[in-house]
Design a protein around this motif. Structure first.
Motif, PDB file in Angstrom:
ATOM      1  N   PHE A   1       0.839  -1.192   0.000  1.00 36.67           N
ATOM      2  CA  PHE A   1       0.000   0.000   0.000  1.00 36.67           C
ATOM      3  C   PHE A   1       0.874   1.243   0.000  1.00 36.67           C
ATOM      4  O   PHE A   1       2.075   1.184   0.288  1.00 36.67           O
ATOM      5  CB  PHE A   1      -0.976   0.018   1.185  1.00 36.67           C
ATOM      6  CG  PHE A   1      -0.332  -0.150   2.534  1.00 36.67           C
ATOM      7  CD1 PHE A   1       0.287   0.905   3.185  1.00 36.67           C
ATOM      8  CD2 PHE A   1      -0.373  -1.382   3.171  1.00 36.67           C
ATOM      9  CE1 PHE A   1       0.859   0.744   4.422  1.00 36.67           C
ATOM     10  CE2 PHE A   1       0.198  -1.549   4.421  1.00 36.67           C
ATOM     11  CZ  PHE A   1       0.809  -0.481   5.043  1.00 36.67           C
ATOM     12  N   ARG A   2       0.263   2.361  -0.377  1.00 36.14           N
ATOM     13  CA  ARG A   2       0.999   3.617  -0.401  1.00 36.14           C
ATOM     14  C   ARG A   2       1.363   4.052   1.007  1.00 36.14           C
ATOM     15  O   ARG A   2       0.858   3.516   1.988  1.00 36.14           O
ATOM     16  CB  ARG A   2       0.144   4.699  -1.068  1.00 36.14           C
ATOM     17  CG  ARG A   2      -0.160   4.431  -2.529  1.00 36.14           C
ATOM     18  CD  ARG A   2      -1.021   5.556  -3.093  1.00 36.14           C
ATOM     19  NE  ARG A   2      -1.324   5.339  -4.496  1.00 36.14           N
ATOM     20  CZ  ARG A   2      -2.064   6.153  -5.223  1.00 36.14           C
ATOM     21  NH1 ARG A   2      -2.595   7.258  -4.671  1.00 36.14           N
ATOM     22  NH2 ARG A   2      -2.289   5.895  -6.495  1.00 36.14           N
ATOM     23  N   ARG A   3       2.225   5.049   1.046  1.00 29.49           N
ATOM     24  CA  ARG A   3       2.632   5.552   2.352  1.00 29.49           C
ATOM     25  C   ARG A   3       1.389   5.967   3.144  1.00 29.49           C
ATOM     26  O   ARG A   3       0.552   6.720   2.657  1.00 29.49           O
ATOM     27  CB  ARG A   3       3.554   6.755   2.185  1.00 29.49           C
ATOM     28  CG  ARG A   3       4.090   7.295   3.518  1.00 29.49           C
ATOM     29  CD  ARG A   3       5.023   8.446   3.263  1.00 29.49           C
ATOM     30  NE  ARG A   3       5.524   8.997   4.504  1.00 29.49           N
ATOM     31  CZ  ARG A   3       6.327  10.050   4.574  1.00 29.49           C
ATOM     32  NH1 ARG A   3       6.719  10.636   3.461  1.00 29.49           N
ATOM     33  NH2 ARG A   3       6.746  10.495   5.730  1.00 29.49           N
ATOM     34  N   PRO A   4       1.240   5.448   4.368  1.00 30.20           N
ATOM     35  CA  PRO A   4       0.004   5.709   5.128  1.00 30.20           C
ATOM     36  C   PRO A   4      -0.161   7.171   5.497  1.00 30.20           C
ATOM     37  O   PRO A   4       0.805   7.878   5.775  1.00 30.20           O
ATOM     38  CB  PRO A   4       0.183   4.848   6.384  1.00 30.20           C
ATOM     39  CG  PRO A   4       1.660   4.644   6.502  1.00 30.20           C
ATOM     40  CD  PRO A   4       2.179   4.612   5.099  1.00 30.20           C
ATOM     41  N   GLY A   5      -1.411   7.612   5.486  1.00 29.07           N
ATOM     42  CA  GLY A   5      -1.725   8.951   5.948  1.00 29.07           C
ATOM     43  C   GLY A   5      -2.004   8.943   7.436  1.00 29.07           C
ATOM     44  O   GLY A   5      -1.759   7.950   8.133  1.00 29.07           O
ATOM     45  N   GLU A   6      -2.567  10.039   7.934  1.00 28.16           N
ATOM     46  CA  GLU A   6      -2.789  10.159   9.367  1.00 28.16           C
ATOM     47  C   GLU A   6      -3.767   9.107   9.879  1.00 28.16           C
ATOM     48  O   GLU A   6      -3.599   8.574  10.976  1.00 28.16           O
ATOM     49  CB  GLU A   6      -3.301  11.562   9.696  1.00 28.16           C
ATOM     50  CG  GLU A   6      -2.245  12.645   9.575  1.00 28.16           C
ATOM     51  CD  GLU A   6      -2.737  13.990  10.078  1.00 28.16           C
ATOM     52  OE1 GLU A   6      -3.931  14.082  10.417  1.00 28.16           O
ATOM     53  OE2 GLU A   6      -1.934  14.922  10.151  1.00 28.16           O
ATOM     54  N   ARG A   7      -4.808   8.821   9.085  1.00 29.35           N
ATOM     55  CA  ARG A   7      -5.799   7.847   9.547  1.00 29.35           C
ATOM     56  C   ARG A   7      -5.180   6.458   9.668  1.00 29.35           C
ATOM     57  O   ARG A   7      -5.396   5.747  10.656  1.00 29.35           O
ATOM     58  CB  ARG A   7      -6.978   7.804   8.590  1.00 29.35           C
ATOM     59  CG  ARG A   7      -8.095   6.897   9.057  1.00 29.35           C
ATOM     60  CD  ARG A   7      -9.267   6.893   8.104  1.00 29.35           C
ATOM     61  NE  ARG A   7      -9.883   8.208   7.986  1.00 29.35           N
ATOM     62  CZ  ARG A   7     -10.979   8.454   7.275  1.00 29.35           C
ATOM     63  NH1 ARG A   7     -11.574   7.477   6.625  1.00 29.35           N
ATOM     64  NH2 ARG A   7     -11.474   9.670   7.214  1.00 29.35           N
TER      65      ARG A   7
END
Length: 254
Positions: A25-31
């Motif tokens: 998966f892409r670099r995770p965001g804040e969530r």
């Protein structure tokens, strides 16, 4: 001895399998970061309270009354919490750390460091137990190694995602997870070489109770607050629930 070392090494490498999750998966965001912090806390709290401490009490009950065994185990756990509080002061605070890559808060990097350190500490006695059990009874060692491997997969995920978020590097996330798993055979070989005549079930299980305290403190002091501050969408609560569920299933599968 070679078979026992191989079993211990394979159990440790399963942490790297969990770490491979960041490749998909892409670099995770804040969530996602909030979820992963809650997940890591759920994993660490569950393995401490549902596996490590009960195992220590059960072992101590073989040589002392139940009440004494419970008091000794909880006292050691409390000592581990105090030790973690003191060790926490050795890690730079958020104000002392530069903001992470691409504006990622320094707290994310700090939490990743603390989580990795706690799981490495957890893996050391686990590796010793796996090695010694496999050396004494290969069939029992295989069963224990399978249980350890199931524990280690979600632990690898709990390491790799925060590291990936904090550094932006998938390779670092995977490497940190793999390296934490390699602490199992490395610690086992070192203990077998230097401390073989001094190690006993009582000592090893006391060490496990201490590290359970470390993991509980890290979960409550670092991971849960950081997870809830990272997102307002209930990600940390969801991660906490999933971490508890996944680790509970892993503990009871074997």
């Amino acid at each position: 001895m070679l078979f026992a070392l191989l079993i211990s090494g394979l159990a440790g490498l399963s942490t790297g399998i969990g770490g491979l999750a960041v490749l998909f998966f892409r670099r995770p965001g804040e969530r996602m970061m909030s979820f992963s912090m809650g997940f890591a806390a759920g994993v660490m709290m569950t393995v401490s309270l549902s596996d490590m401490l009960p195992h220590t009490v059960e072992t101590y009950c073989q040589t002392m009354p139940v009440t004494t065994a419970a008091l000794c185990s909880t006292s050691l756990c409390l000592m581990g919490m105090v030790a973690a509080m003191l060790l926490e002061r050795c890690i730079p605070s958020e104000s002392e750390m530069a903001t992470g890559r691409d504006g990622v808060p320094a707290g994310a990097l700090r939490s990743a460091m603390v989580t990795t350190a706690a799981i490495v500490m957890h893996n050391l006695p686990e590796g010793i137990l796996t090695l010694f059990t496999s050396y004494a009874d290969p069939s029992l060692g295989l069963t224990l190694a399978a249980a350890v491997a199931l524990h280690n997969i979600p632990e690898g995920f709990a390491i790799s995602v925060p590291v990936y978020y904090a550094t932006g590097s998938r390779a670092r996330g995977v490497w940190y997870a793999l390296a934490s798993g390699l602490a199992e055979p490395a610690g086992a070989v070192l203990a077998f070489s230097l401390l073989r005549g001094f190690l006993s079930p009582l000592f090893l299980n006391g060490l496990i109770a201490l590290i359970a305290g470390v993991m509980l403190y890290v979960s409550v002091s670092e991971l849960i607050p950081q997870g809830f501050s990272a997102s307002r969408h209930g990600g940390a609560a969801a991660g906490l629930c999933v971490g508890i569920l996944v680790m509970s299933i892993g503990i009871h599968l074997v």
